[in-house]
Enzyme design. Sequence first.
Site, PDB file in Angstrom:
ATOM      1  CG  PHE A  82      -1.858   1.375   1.511  1.00 43.20           C
ATOM      2  CD1 PHE A  82      -2.743   1.488   0.828  1.00 43.20           C
ATOM      3  CD2 PHE A  82      -1.213   2.076   2.419  1.00 43.20           C
ATOM      4  CE1 PHE A  82      -3.630   2.675   0.849  1.00 43.20           C
ATOM      5  CE2 PHE A  82      -2.062   3.280   2.590  1.00 43.20           C
ATOM      6  CZ  PHE A  82      -3.113   3.449   1.745  1.00 43.20           C
ATOM      7  CE1 TYR A  83       2.220   1.228   4.939  1.00 41.21           C
ATOM      8  CE2 TYR A  83       4.403   0.727   5.107  1.00 41.21           C
ATOM      9  CZ  TYR A  83       3.186   1.090   5.411  1.00 41.21           C
ATOM     10  OH  TYR A  83       3.058   0.354   6.848  1.00 41.21           O
TER      11      TYR A  83
END
Length: 125
Positions: free
Chosen positions: A89-90
Site C-alpha cells: 500500500f505504501y
Amino acid sequence: TTRLLTLSRAAPRNAPSMSTLAAAPTIVLNDGSRHPQIGFGTYKVGFIPASASSAAAGAEAAGGDVATAASIVREALDVGYRFLDCAQFYGNEKEVGDAIAAAGVARTDLYLASKCWSDAIYEGP
C-alpha cells in the site's frame, strides 16, 4: 516544509548512531537470530503530498536535493537500522528495494515486515 524535504548528508543532532542501534533491544528467535525491536517504518517515506509539491520544487530550484524513498531508506540503513516495516500500500517497494541493494547490508542481517491487501495475494508480482 522545504527543510524536511531537503536531504542532508550531515546526520541530524538526534539521529541514532550505529552504536546506539547496535545496542538496541532484540528478541531472540527460534533459530537463534536476534530480531531488532526498533525498526524503520517506510509509510509515506519519499511521498510528497500535492500541498508540498511547490515547496519541493523550490528546494530543487535552490540547489537542494529532494529526498526520495531510496535515499531516505539508504540513510536509515547507513545509521544501523536492520528492521524495515514495508507494505504494498505504501507504493515505494521498488525504491526500498533499491536502497537495500545499494546499502550493501547482508540479507541475513535484515528483517523485513511487508503487508499486502488480501485481494492482492492472488495477483502475484
